[in-house]
Every structure is written in structure tokens, then in C-alpha cells.
Enzyme design. Structure first.
Site, mmCIF file in Angstrom:
data_model
loop_
_atom_site.group_PDB
_atom_site.id
_atom_site.type_symbol
_atom_site.label_atom_id
_atom_site.label_comp_id
_atom_site.label_asym_id
_atom_site.label_seq_id
_atom_site.Cartn_x
_atom_site.Cartn_y
_atom_site.Cartn_z
ATOM 1 N N HIS A 159 2.862 8.944 7.059
ATOM 2 C CA HIS A 159 2.273 8.725 5.734
ATOM 3 C C HIS A 159 0.957 9.470 5.566
ATOM 4 C CE1 HIS A 159 -0.514 6.121 7.749
ATOM 5 N NE2 HIS A 159 -0.967 5.532 6.665
ATOM 6 N N CYS B 172 0.862 -1.188 0.000
ATOM 7 C CA CYS B 172 0.000 0.000 0.000
ATOM 8 C C CYS B 172 0.895 1.234 0.000
ATOM 9 C CB CYS B 172 -0.896 -0.004 1.231
ATOM 10 S SG CYS B 172 -2.083 1.354 1.265
#
Length: 486
Positions: free
Chosen positions: A403, A169
């Protein structure tokens, strides 16, 4: 300060067990025993803890053998016969097993809020065999078992559970030929039919074009999901530049105020899930108990091979998502990829500050790499995103950055935050943000789970990362696509 990892067990009640870190330092024999008794009392919630036993019932009068010892509530209790890992001599400076050294823990969050449960999970991972460094990023928040927004550095062992099922991901950013003056409603009107299988082309041929025929076969079983975002916090978002903070870097990358940019956040979908499940099936009972895998073992190597394919599959998935989205707007031509980074993966890296001779394994669970150049750190759907360039000593932050904004509220609590108005009015309120951007999300629960208030302040995240990054550009969202009922 030297440390020893212990398992404390109340022998009178075998259901009471706690893993602890005992810091030894210059302590003498009596001090060490007293420290252990205090730990037992606090961790096992005992009224009194008087006598210590080692494995197989050896009473501990002198702390010459401590590692993985056990504690009994009183001397009449029968010590457990459960097998424990081999003990080591207290002369730990030269004899302590590597897998029993406690990891260094650091949390970068100063301004950003961290749920106490995330701290508990972070400390738990520090006790895993082979763990050397644990870093909580500013977006740190609790996961099911292990925290999200964290970096875990190990030697010898790799831990699939720390990466999770969405292997690979990550996020990709594209510069498009669309004007920054494009109306959000035009994008909303054009984005349809992105939920199901890609039918405008052959998914298998696309996979081959990206991975080659040999590597495409493994991911072939999940072609119906190739080019789809999935649920959760995944999205495709159009943004414009609000502020070019570092003009020199912006110019070198061709980042112009006149263009619209596309951010794609997605992963390996069911392919990653299948890799994790296969890894669990291959492990022996002992390995399952330890959670981790010996990286050089047959099982470890098999996992790493599939892990790398899942990462490549995830990157291909983002590429096809971008193509599908831009095709709807007749903007697929001349689109330029600015970056594509994984934030759920494990990679091998030599880290001299930990061990100049042997490599480490960096596990990232919701943490972007800071050793590969430009990074995008998105805010929630109603806030700015940031393009940053890593700077300074990246070993201090585990060669990683946040992130995203990180969850402030668990999904269940976010669902409880629905305004006490009509259902349709509540939905409409979240389909337009305070920044004037549009949100396409026709799954009502998901819309509320992902509302801006469920996330931390992105400015706090960036401030906490201050020593490790310089801001290159600030991005304003104009349209976020998550899910549309077709």
C-alpha cells in the site's frame, strides 16, 4: 509438510513459555521426541531438556499425544495444571483440528529491506487459530504487536487486532481540472483551515448523502472529525503524470498529462477506534486470550457490522477531504474519482486453493486489494508514486499488494535523524523535496517522522511486486498536505 502447533512450557519456571511449529513429515516416534526436546532447549533456553510431559503431568514416552503438549526441564518438576486446548491424535492427516494447522507464510520482499522484528511478528500470526495464509508485502514493517504491510487469510475466525483501530483506512485518487503546469506555491498558499471541523457545510447531512440516514447515525458521534486527515502517514497530495507507461490503460481511464491529480490517504479516525474498543469489551475472557472472534458468533457478527460502517465512514471521510481541498483551489467542479480502495479491513472471499467448499476471511493491515482493479502505491513525500494494474495469479500474493513504500525507520529513530543545523534550517530542508515538490507540515516532530529517508525505496517495492502488477503510470508529487497550524 504437515505441521503441529505446540505450546512449550518450562514447568520449573512457569514464566517461560513459547509457541512453536513442529514439522512432522515422515519422522518416527524417537525423531519427534528428539525434535521436541531440541525445540524446548532452544526456545526456552534450557541447558538440558530430558523429559516431556503432557497436560496434567502425563509423561510422554511415545508421541501418540503431542498437540499442545508441555515440556519440563527435569522429571522432578511438577507439571502445570493450567488448562490447555484439547490435544489431538498424532494421526493429524485426518484428525488434526483446523485451528491447529500452521499457516503458509510467504514474504514478497526481495529487494526491499524487512526489519527482523517484522518477520517475528509475521511468524507469530501464523500460529493463531484458523490462520491459513500469511503474506508479507514488500512494504512489510513492524507494528505494535502485528506487522504492517501484510495480509492474513483465516477460516472461521476473524481478528480485529490484525486490522487495528483505523478501520477502512485507504486511498482515493481524483482527476482534477487543474492544469499540470500549476505552481506548487499556489497550492501552498490556498490550503488552510483543514485541521478542524468542516464548517462550510453540515457534516451530518454530508454523511447522510453518502451513507443514507439509517447508516449515518452510527458515525454521527464523530462528526467533528469528518473531513479531516489525521496524523501519522495520512496526507492529501497533488501529483502530475511523469510517465504514462501503459498508454492503452491510461487512455481507457482518461489519464492525461495535462491534468493534476489528487491522492487522499485517510481512514475512519476515532470511529474506527471506537469499533475496536467495543469489540474488545464484548469478547469473553477466553476470546480475548485467543485474540480472534468466531465470525458466525453474535460478537463476530456485531463486529463485522460495525466494521463495514467504519469502512463506509472512512470512504466518506476521503470524499469530504477531497471536496475541502479542491474547493480551496476552485477545482471541486468536474473532479473525477479514479479509484478508492481500503487497505485496512477484513472481507469474506471464496479461495479454492485453500478450501473449495468454505469461504475465507482476508485481513489486510496496510495491504491494498489486488482483485478490484487499479491500485495506487505512493512513495514517500519526496518520491514518485505508481498507478498499477494487478496481473497474473493473485492467490500467490494473498489477493493483495503493497500500500506504499513502507517504513524503513521507526518514528523514534526518524526523529533522531535531524540534521545538526539550526532548527529552522532543518525544517525548511524537509518542506521542499528533491523532486521540487512542497510539503505542508507544521508539526515539527511529524515532519521528521515522515521524512523521505524514513521510508523504503519505492522502486524496490514495485520491483518486488513485478510478477503481480503492470505499471500504468508514474506520478510526480508537486504538493503534499499533512498538517497546518491554524
Amino acid at each position: 509438510m504437515p505441521s503441529i502447533r505446540l505450546t512449550l512450557v518450562n514447568n520449573a519456571k512457569q514464566n517461560q513459555k513459547s509457541a512453536v511449529i513442529l514439522k512432522t513429515g515422515e519422522s518416527g516416534a524417537d525423531d519427534l521426541i528428539n525434535d521436541l526436546l531440541t525445540l524446548a532447549k532452544n526456545k526456552l533456553r534450557l541447558k538440558k531438556a530430558k523429559v516431556l510431559f503432557l497436560n496434567h503431568g502425563v509423561e510422554l514416552n511415545e508421541p501418540s499425544w503431542l498437540l499442545d503438549g508441555k515440556v519440563a526441564q527435569d522429571s522432578n518438576a511438577d507439571p502445570s495444571q493450567e488448562t490447555i486446548p484439547t490435544v489431538s491424535d498424532l494421526k493429524f492427516e485426518s484428525m488434526l483440528l483446523e485451528s491447529e494447522i500452521s499457516a503458509q507464510i510467504s514474504i514478497l520482499a526481495k529487494k526491499s529491506f524487512v526489519d527482523p522484528e517484522a518477520n517475528v511478528q509475521l511468524n507469530r500470526t501464523a500460529m493463531l487459530p484458523g490462520m491459513r495464509r500469511v503474506v508479507g508485502q514488500p512494504d512489510l514493517h513492524p507494528g505494535n504487536q502485528y506487522p504492517i504491510g501484510a495480509t492474513f487469510i483465516t477460516q472461521k475466525f476473524i481478528y480485529p487486532a490484525l486490522i487495528g483501530n483505523d478501520i477502512g483506512c485507504g486511498m482515493a485518487v481524483y482527476k482534477t481540472r487543474l492544469s499540470s503546469n500549476i505552481k506548487p506555491q499556489k497550492i501552498v498558499d490556498k490550503l488552510h483551515h483543514l485541521e478542524g471541523r468542516w464548517t462550510e457545510g453540515d457534516p451530518h447531512e454530508f454523511l447522510i448523502s453518502q451513507l443514507g440516514e439509517e447508516h449515518s447515525e452510527t458515525g454521527k458521534a464523530h462528526l467533528e472529525q469528518l473531513g479531516t486527515l489525521g496524523g501519522g502517514n495520512h496526507f492529501a497530495e497533488f501529483v502530475v503524470i511523469e510517465n504514462r507507461v501503459d498508454l492503452e490503460v491510461c487512455e481507457s481511464l482518461g489519464l492525461q498529462d495535462s491534468n493534476t491529480y489528487l491522492i487522499v490517504h485517510s481512514g475512519s479516525r476515532r470511529f474506527g477506534q471506537s469499533v475496536l474498543e467495543a469489540s474488545n469489551r464484548m469478547q469473553t475472557k477466553a476470546e480475548k486470550k485467543l485474540v480472534g472472534l468466531d465470525a458466525e458468533s453474535e460478537v463476530g457478527q456485531a463486529y463485522l457490522k460495525q466494521h463495514d460502517l467504519a469502512c463506509a465512514w472512512a470512504r466518506t471521510n476521503r470524499e469530504l477531504i477531497a471536496q475541502r481541498v479542491l474547493t480551496r483551489l476552485n477545482a471541486e467542479q468536474d473532479a473525477e474519482k479514479i479509484l478508492d480502495i481500503w487497505h485496512n479491513n477484513v472481507e469474506k472471499k471464496a479461495i479454492e486453493s485453500i478450501d473449495p467448499e468454505r469461504p475465507c476471511w482476508i485481513h489486510r493491515k496496510g495491504a491494498a486489494p489486488s482483485d478490484r482493479g487499479l491500485v495506487v502505491i505512493p512513495g514517500s513525500r519526496g518520491h514518485f508514486s505508481y498507478l498499477v494494474m494487478p496481473q497474473g495469479d493473485q492467490s500467490k500474493n494473498g489477493f493483495s499488494l503493497a500500500h506504499g513504500a513502507g517504513r524503513l525507520l521507526p518514528r523514534a529513530k526518524a526523529l533522531q535523524k535531524r540534521p545538526q543545523t539550526s532548527k529552522q534550517a532543518s525544517i525548511s530542508a524537509l518542506q521542499t523535496t528533491d523532486l521540487g515538490s512542497s510539503v505542508i507540515c507544521e508539526d515539527t516532530d511529524l515532519l521528521f517522522e515522515e521524512q523521505p529517508g524514513a521510508y523504503k525505496e519505492i522502486t524496490d517495492i514495485i520491483d518486488d511486486l513485478g510478477p503481480f502488477v503492470k505499471v500504468v503510470a508514474i506520478l510526480r508529487p508537486i504538493c503534499t498536505y499533512k498538517m497546518r497550524r491554524e
